[in-house]
Design an enzyme around this catalytic site. Structure first.
Site, mmCIF file in Angstrom:
data_model
loop_
_atom_site.group_PDB
_atom_site.id
_atom_site.type_symbol
_atom_site.label_atom_id
_atom_site.label_comp_id
_atom_site.label_asym_id
_atom_site.label_seq_id
_atom_site.Cartn_x
_atom_site.Cartn_y
_atom_site.Cartn_z
ATOM 1 N N GLY A 98 0.352 4.722 -8.594
ATOM 2 C CA GLY A 98 0.204 5.894 -7.744
ATOM 3 C C GLY A 98 -0.981 6.784 -8.073
ATOM 4 O O GLY A 98 -0.983 7.964 -7.718
ATOM 5 N N LEU A 128 0.950 -3.215 -1.729
ATOM 6 C CA LEU A 128 0.576 -4.632 -1.844
ATOM 7 C C LEU A 128 1.232 -5.516 -0.806
ATOM 8 O O LEU A 128 1.058 -6.727 -0.807
ATOM 9 C CB LEU A 128 0.935 -5.126 -3.259
ATOM 10 C CG LEU A 128 0.235 -4.386 -4.400
ATOM 11 C CD1 LEU A 128 0.671 -4.954 -5.740
ATOM 12 C CD2 LEU A 128 -1.288 -4.468 -4.250
ATOM 13 N N LEU A 147 2.374 -6.561 3.351
ATOM 14 C CA LEU A 147 1.858 -6.476 4.720
ATOM 15 C C LEU A 147 2.797 -5.548 5.510
ATOM 16 O O LEU A 147 4.024 -5.691 5.436
ATOM 17 C CB LEU A 147 1.859 -7.884 5.347
ATOM 18 C CG LEU A 147 0.967 -8.119 6.565
ATOM 19 C CD1 LEU A 147 -0.499 -7.829 6.238
ATOM 20 C CD2 LEU A 147 1.116 -9.551 7.068
ATOM 21 N N ASN A 173 -5.988 2.231 4.831
ATOM 22 C CA ASN A 173 -5.793 1.512 3.568
ATOM 23 C C ASN A 173 -7.043 1.673 2.733
ATOM 24 O O ASN A 173 -8.149 1.812 3.253
ATOM 25 C CB ASN A 173 -5.550 0.022 3.835
ATOM 26 C CG ASN A 173 -5.354 -0.780 2.535
ATOM 27 O OD1 ASN A 173 -4.599 -0.357 1.665
ATOM 28 N ND2 ASN A 173 -6.052 -1.888 2.412
ATOM 29 N N HIS A 219 -9.245 -0.260 -0.271
ATOM 30 C CA HIS A 219 -9.379 -1.578 -0.903
ATOM 31 C C HIS A 219 -10.457 -1.471 -1.994
ATOM 32 O O HIS A 219 -11.510 -0.862 -1.755
ATOM 33 C CB HIS A 219 -9.765 -2.631 0.144
ATOM 34 C CG HIS A 219 -9.864 -4.010 -0.401
ATOM 35 N ND1 HIS A 219 -8.747 -4.773 -0.722
ATOM 36 C CD2 HIS A 219 -10.946 -4.770 -0.710
ATOM 37 C CE1 HIS A 219 -9.155 -5.938 -1.212
ATOM 38 N NE2 HIS A 219 -10.475 -5.974 -1.212
HETATM 39 C C1 GRF Z 1 -5.505 -0.369 -7.679
HETATM 40 O O1 GRF Z 1 -5.921 -1.648 -8.129
HETATM 41 C C2 GRF Z 1 -6.367 0.052 -6.541
HETATM 42 O O2 GRF Z 1 -7.652 -0.526 -6.651
HETATM 43 C C3 GRF Z 1 -5.683 -0.500 -5.339
HETATM 44 O O3 GRF Z 1 -4.290 -0.481 -5.653
HETATM 45 C C4 GRF Z 1 -4.132 -0.535 -7.088
HETATM 46 C C5 GRF Z 1 -3.150 0.472 -7.617
HETATM 47 O O4 GRF Z 1 -3.579 1.730 -7.252
HETATM 48 N N1 GRF Z 1 -6.005 0.297 -4.167
HETATM 49 P P1 GRF Z 1 -2.667 3.044 -7.596
HETATM 50 O O5 GRF Z 1 -3.065 3.490 -8.975
HETATM 51 O O6 GRF Z 1 -1.212 2.610 -7.563
HETATM 52 O O7 GRF Z 1 -3.004 4.030 -6.550
#
Ligand code: GRF
Length: 230
Positions: free
Chosen positions: A13, A87, A89, A104, A106
């Site tokens: 997060g 992660l 869809l 989103n 990326h």
């Molecule tokens: C990270 O690898 C980020 O690059 C991708 O999601 C993963 C976790 O991000 N967007 P977060 O720390 O849970 O926001």
């Protein structure tokens, strides 16, 4: 009337935290507030961050369940959905309902290094294997396929000769933390939209999004790598 933002997350997060911190820094100038965090599992650290801010949370046991996700978003009156380290869809009916209102982030410069299975360290491994000298962060509108929706903004991050996937990931993540909140606020404020041609268009050239071209003290303070496009 501020936009009501729903955040979907799967991991620690840190992107959610960046959204919350940027909103707090904007204060009365913010155009949207996070009102709900939906996690793809009960152990997502994003849930704890939400609870610490008194934000409603939900856990989506079955990420394919469009009705359950739609009901959680409706119950919180969500106008705008942000995938922040999510992660899974998103079910097509929910994507369709939030067309032009779902973003989103990326950790690479799409359309390269994206698509099914391209997340986390796999992305940075692929960038290093390719010999690319620049990576970065991308924020895009979500459509029915992974990482394919219209690109809204990107921030370049240099790839260093001695980079590992972990060191590159760390720098790209800082770029995500600078980019995502500014794009979310721009969308919430109506300064960027999904055009009829399926591409992102800007109502004006919002200063926040110009920071890729002009020094931005806030972004520099965020420790984001500056890559001079000289
Ligand atoms: C990270 O690898 C980020 O690059 C991708 O999601 C993963 C976790 O991000 N967007 P977060 O720390 O849970 O926001």
């Amino acid at each position: 009337m501020r936009s009501r933002i729903g955040v979907l997350a799967s991991g620690g997060g840190s992107n959610l935290q960046a959204l919350l911190d940027h909103g707090a820094a904007l204060g009365e100038r913010r155009a949207g507030d996070v009102v709900l965090v939906v996690a793809s599992g009960p152990r997502a650290g994003a849930l704890e961050r939400a609870r610490a801010h008194g934000i409603a949370t939900a856990v989506l046991e079955d990420h394919d369940d469009a009705a359950a996700l739609g009901a959680a978003l409706d119950a919180a009156g969500v106008d705008l959905v942000v995938l922040a380290g999510y992660l899974k869809l998103v079910p097509a009916p929910v994507v369709a309902r939030y067309a032009g209102r779902m973003l989103n982030v990326h950790p690479a410069l799409l359309p390269a290094f994206g698509g099914p299975g391209m997340y986390g360290g796999r992305v940075h491994d692929a960038v290093l294997r390719s010999g690319a000298r620049v990576s970065g962060a991308t924020v895009h509108f979500v459509d029915e396929a992974y990482d394919r929706g219209a690109i809204v903004a990107q921030w370049p991050v240099p790839v260093r000769p001695d980079d590992s996937a972990a060191s590159l990931a760390t720098r790209v993540l800082r770029a995500e933390h600078a980019l995502l909140p500014r794009v979310v606020q721009a969308l919430a404020a109506g300064r960027v939209a999904l055009g009829p041609d399926g591409r992102a268009r800007y109502a004006s050239s919002p200063p926040e999004l110009d920071f890729t071209l002009t020094p931005d003290a806030a972004a520099l303070a965020a420790g984001v790598e500056r890559f001079y496009l000289s």
